[in-house]
Design a protein around this motif. Structure first.
Motif, short mmCIF file in Angstrom:
data_model
loop_
_atom_site.label_atom_id
_atom_site.label_comp_id
_atom_site.label_asym_id
_atom_site.label_seq_id
_atom_site.Cartn_x
_atom_site.Cartn_y
_atom_site.Cartn_z
N GLU A 32 0.85 -1.18 -0.16
CA GLU A 32 -0.04 -0.08 -0.03
C GLU A 32 0.87 1.19 0.06
OE1 GLU A 32 -0.08 -2.33 2.37
OE2 GLU A 32 -2.07 -3.44 1.48
N THR A 33 0.69 1.90 -0.87
CA THR A 33 1.47 3.45 -0.98
C THR A 33 0.68 4.55 -1.28
OG1 THR A 33 1.62 3.33 -3.43
CG2 THR A 33 3.38 1.87 -2.05
N ASP A 34 1.29 5.64 -1.27
CA ASP A 34 0.51 6.97 -1.40
C ASP A 34 -0.10 7.05 -2.68
OD1 ASP A 34 1.57 7.87 0.89
OD2 ASP A 34 3.05 9.05 0.07
N VAL A 35 0.14 6.28 -3.78
CA VAL A 35 -0.60 6.23 -5.04
C VAL A 35 -1.48 4.85 -5.43
CG1 VAL A 35 1.02 7.97 -6.37
CG2 VAL A 35 1.51 5.25 -6.34
N CYS A 36 -1.25 3.87 -4.25
CA CYS A 36 -2.04 2.78 -4.27
C CYS A 36 -2.71 2.31 -3.18
CB CYS A 36 -1.02 1.85 -4.96
SG CYS A 36 -1.98 0.04 -5.35
N GLN A 37 -3.94 2.54 -2.95
CA GLN A 37 -4.67 1.63 -1.91
C GLN A 37 -5.52 0.66 -2.67
OE1 GLN A 37 -4.33 1.98 1.29
NE2 GLN A 37 -2.60 3.45 0.87
N PRO A 38 -4.99 -0.76 -2.65
CA PRO A 38 -5.90 -1.82 -3.27
C PRO A 38 -7.36 -1.69 -2.79
CG PRO A 38 -3.84 -2.50 -2.81
CD PRO A 38 -3.86 -1.15 -1.93
N PRO A 39 -8.19 -2.16 -3.93
CA PRO A 39 -9.67 -2.45 -3.42
C PRO A 39 -10.03 -3.31 -2.17
CG PRO A 39 -9.44 -3.28 -5.46
CD PRO A 39 -8.03 -2.88 -5.19
N LEU A 40 -9.04 -4.23 -2.16
CA LEU A 40 -9.45 -5.41 -1.20
C LEU A 40 -8.14 -5.68 -0.61
CD1 LEU A 40 -11.96 -7.39 -3.35
CD2 LEU A 40 -12.57 -6.20 -1.20
N PRO A 41 -8.16 -6.42 0.53
CA PRO A 41 -6.89 -7.28 1.30
C PRO A 41 -6.57 -8.24 0.26
CG PRO A 41 -8.79 -7.71 2.71
CD PRO A 41 -9.28 -6.74 1.50
N TYR A 42 -5.32 -8.54 0.22
CA TYR A 42 -4.84 -9.59 -0.55
C TYR A 42 -4.73 -11.17 0.53
CZ TYR A 42 -2.74 -6.14 -3.65
OH TYR A 42 -2.79 -5.28 -4.33
#
Length: 489
Positions: free
Chosen positions: A130-140
């Motif tokens: 998880e980064t400032d430019v990426c918050q995935p829609p669901l956990p892995y």
């Protein structure tokens, strides 16, 4: 994001789990040092693991305080359960790791390496962040990353001198994660043995194996497991479907020195495996048609131990299928270079000496998908070679942007797909007209350890321009996206 051509139907898109994964996906895992074979130059971002402790053995310490209480954390009460659950898929006698961690005597000398490896995030190998430019829609699913408390426990144990504790107070040891696919329909192994040995400074070899699943009619796959015949030398495996069975012509079912790809031009990558990998299982209610007569190709990365010739004669796959398709069928689509989509920069070319070089690609989900179709993304993988350092994939739908996967600390030696931890009907949905975007960043300088390694393999001592291809001196910017379609198209 999905191809409507039936030739795109592939074996189930795969979820991979490196050392430290748990089947329940809980964050109870801890890990240790690099799991590279002795003499490897491919340690995941840290110093080379050679089978000898890189720090001095902890000073002797008592296991109890002056008042008689056990010193905490200690091996028997705190560390052993974590090591058992997290490390022993790899760190066992004869395993791919350069040292075993099956008891206190074996483990105590590595306390400092364990602490530093987990603190730096080198182990367990997990690159979806998880980064400032990426918050995935669901956990892995099967996310093995450690909590701050778990990392601190390893550091505290090392700082205390790795106390053993009292065996009488030992915590129950969990069973290591099962690496076997439940109820396989069929297991197939390589037809011809291969021998691997160091040649000069070369320790890494890529050979392709063609396997025949033997299905005379279409079958519907929901599980697959890589069988590593000789774990001392099987470093990782990439899995392809050869729908036209072109690889059936390979003598003995083997194409040696096939590079980093499938060995043929029309096979499609469906996943991969690293040591300690768990069975790869589709979400409930999802299957994939394996066409009659198709073959499966394993690109096996063999890493010579340096201790003499080693033979592999049993690497293969276990497959689980049924004769009936599930409600959801899965497709696996390759986007980028080489794959579907359009380059936003022209032909992929990374100049010698370039740092921070960016290549971007865009793919529009085809209008042929009916507006009522329910198409869900359930697994994503990124793929570059050794010049790559950072890769991100996201979906633009109108004014909304959803990041699917970001691997900002790319490591060619630890590739896997990342499956979302959600029922298929709750996973991320895509629609016709959505745009899939890829951004790949490269460092073609001697400051990139991957470039140094790549040049050494090619007998060069300075960076060269790198273009698109499957060889050592080539690059890619490729995302594999597994989607499930309710009722098919």
């Amino acid at each position: 994001m999905v191809s409507v051509q039936r030739s795109s139907l592939l074996v189930t898109s795969l979820v991979l789990a490196a050392c430290g994964d748990s089947q329940a996906g809980t964050d109870t895992a801890a890990t240790t040092a690099e799991t590279e074979a002795p003499g490897s130059s491919e340690a995941s971002g840290g110093s080379e693991a050679t089978g000898t402790p890189t720090t001095s053995e902890p000073a002797p310490t008592t296991s109890t305080t002056d008042g008689g209480e056990a010193v905490r954390p200690n091996w028997h009460q705190d560390i052993a359960p974590l090591v058992t659950a997290s490390c022993q898929s790899c760190h066992v006698a004869g395993g791919i790791a350069p040292f075993a961690l099956t008891d206190y005597e074996e483990s105590k000398q590595w306390a400092g390496v364990m602490a530093s490896s987990v603190a730096l995030g080198l182990m367990p190998p997990w690159h979806a962040l998880e980064t400032d430019v990426c918050q995935p829609p669901l956990p892995y699913l099967h996310d093995p990353r450690l909590s701050d408390e778990q990392k601190a426990m390893f550091q505290d144990w090392a700082d205390l001198g790795a106390p053993e504790g009292d065996l009488a107070l030992a915590a129950p040891l969990p069973s290591p994660p099962s690496l076997d696919l439940a109820n396989p329909t069929k297991s197939i192994t390589m037809a011809t043995p291969l021998t691997v040995d160091r040649v000069g400074n070369t320790t890494d070899f890529f050979h392709c194996l063609s396997l025949d699943p033997g299905n005379d009619a279409p079958v519907y796959v929901d599980g697959i497991q890589v069988l590593a015949g000789n774990p001392k030398i099987v470093h990782h495996v990439l899995i392809y479907v050869d729908a036209g069975a072109d690889s059936a012509s390979w003598p003995g079912g083997v194409k040696q020195n096939c590079g980093g790809g499938s060995g043929i031009g029309n096979a499609q990558l469906i996943g991969g495996w690293v040591p300690g990998g768990m069975p790869m299982i589709a979400p409930a209610g999802v299957t994939t048609e394996l066409p009659a007569g198709a073959r499966l190709i394993l690109n096996v990365h063999y890493h010579a131990t340096g201790g003499g010739p080693e033979e592999d004669k049993a690497t293969g796959l276990a497959l689980r299928w049924s004769d009936t398709a599930a409600e959801w069928s899965t497709l696996f689509t390759l986007i980028g270079a080489p794959g579907m989509g359009t380059s936003l920069n022209g032909p992929l070319m990374i100049p010698a000496g370039a740092s921070g070089h960016v290549e971007e690609y865009e793919y529009t989900v085809p209008a042929e998908i009916p507006v009522f179709a329910d198409v869900r993304v359930w697994t994503v993988l990124n793929h570059m070679h050794k010049v790559g350092v950072d890769m991100r994939v996201w979906v633009e739908s109108g004014d909304t942007e959803t990041c699917l996967l970001h691997t900002p600390k790319w490591d060619f030696n630890w590739q896997r797909s990342y499956q979302y931890d959600a029922p298929i009907g709750s996973s991320f949905r895509v629609r016709a007209g959505d745009k899939v975007r890829l951004r790949c960043v490269y460092d073609n300088t001697m400051a990139n350890p991957g470039v140094v390694e790549m040049l050494a393999e090619a007998g060069l001592d300075a960076p060269v321009p790198v273009g698109l291809g499957e060889g050592t001196l080539d690059e890619m910017c490729l995302t594999g996206v597994g989607v499930a379609i309710k009722g098919g198209l």
